[in-house]
Design an enzyme around this catalytic site. Structure first.
Site, PDB file in Angstrom:
ATOM      1  CD  GLU A 168      -2.976  -0.744   0.164  1.00  0.00           C
ATOM      2  OE1 GLU A 168      -3.164   0.300  -0.149  1.00  0.00           O
ATOM      3  OE2 GLU A 168      -3.810  -1.812  -0.133  1.00  0.00           O
ATOM      4  CD  GLU A 181       4.709 -21.791  11.245  1.00  0.00           C
ATOM      5  OE1 GLU A 181       4.736 -22.030  12.404  1.00  0.00           O
ATOM      6  OE2 GLU A 181       3.861 -21.206  10.467  1.00  0.00           O
TER       7      GLU A 181
END
Length: 313
Positions: free
Chosen positions: A99, A130
């Site tokens: 953004e 992960e």
């Protein structure tokens, strides 16, 4: 005796023991009969739980502010802001990073989001990614991390090996390190320069940290990127003057922004934006100080913000 027991346990048993100490893994009492509630009751209960998130963020505001000041200083000197996480935290970092170019007209390389498992993990879970601390370090090495950069590691549990490895590598390089976790005394907090630990408590669905923990992480990321950009002169008051007009909505917003700041007509805003090659800052400076496009660009080139340029002009 505890050392003997720990040696006798396997990694799986140790992980179970560790998870049992995390508040994000606990079970809330008002959710024991969750599946028996009406939809209206579930909506009300979930909203009640969500209301606890902003107060939890408020507890750590001084820590967030200190981190942002250090982040802005690094970025002012040419460093990058890099978010890294696995699963939901990784996706939240990518959303926040993506953004920044349209909102603040920054190069996409300035704010970067990295997720364990690569871009494919944005939509589909990549199992075991992960759990690899070296993977986090390799991801940062792959983008040529330097001591000028900032690495923000995001992990609800605060113990994700991928994020731990990334922060440890960043510290070795000399980059500024920030941890965002939802448990106190977190592993990532212990290895970071700034430990932002927003303790939101147990989730409505036990262990589903895309809920309150995810909301808390999003609130903190909003603060980090937005306020860092304010510190870098990307706004004029509370108005986005550095937005990138990449579609019709943003072009209309650019015109409206120029009109709001200068009190000009729509036609004047459109014409001046055309002369400024779409730069809202340049257009405002032209209109408020009566400058040509070239003179306004020269003024902005040596000013840290539009406000400073207006004062100098």
């Amino acid at each position: 005796m505890s050392d003997i027991l720990n040696r006798a346990r396997g990694p799986h048993d140790l992980l179970l023991a560790e998870l049992s100490t995390l508040t994000t893994e606990a079970i809330v009492e008002d959710g024991r009969d969750l599946d028996m509630l009406s939809t209206a009751g579930l909506v009300e209960l979930m909203n009640e739980h969500d209301e606890s998130v902003p107060p939890a963020v408020a507890v750590v505001l001084p820590t967030i502010a200190a981190a942002i000041d250090d982040i802005a200083a690094r970025m002012r000197d040419g460093g990058r802001l890099i978010y890294i996480g696995a699963g939901t935290p990784g996706r939240l970092g990518i959303v926040d990073a993506s953004e920044c170019p349209p909102t603040f007209n920054v190069d996409p390389s300035l704010v970067v989001g990295i997720i364990a498992g690569g871009d494919g993990a944005i939509r589909t879970a990549v199992e075991n990614a992960e759990d690899d601390p070296q993977g986090g370090a390799d991801a940062l090495s792959g983008i040529a991390l330097t001591e000028m950069d900032v690495v923000v590691g995001i992990s609800a549990s605060g113990r994700t090996p991928y994020v731990v490895g990334a922060l440890e590598y960043a510290a070795e390089i000399g980059a500024l390190t920030v941890a965002i976790a939802c448990n106190s005394n977190s592993t990532i907090g212990r290895v970071a320069d700034h430990a932002i630990e927003v303790v939101v408590g147990p989730e409505l669905i036990a262990g589903s940290t895309r809920l309150k923990a995810g909301t808390a992480q999003k609130l903190v990321l909003n603060m980090i990127s937005t306020i860092a950009m304010i510190r870098l002169g990307k706004t004029y008051g509370n108005i986005m003057v550095d937005l990138r007009a990449t579609n019709e909505k943003l072009r209309a917003r650019a015109e409206r922004t120029v009109m709001l700041v200068t009190d000009c007509t729509p036609a004047e805003a459109a014409e001046t934006l055309a002369q400024s090659d779409g730069s809202v800052k340049i257009a405002i400076l032209m209109l408020l100080r009566g400058l040509s496009a070239d003179a306004a660009r020269a003024s902005m080139a040596t000013a840290p913000s539009l406000r400073a340029a207006l004062g100098a002009a």
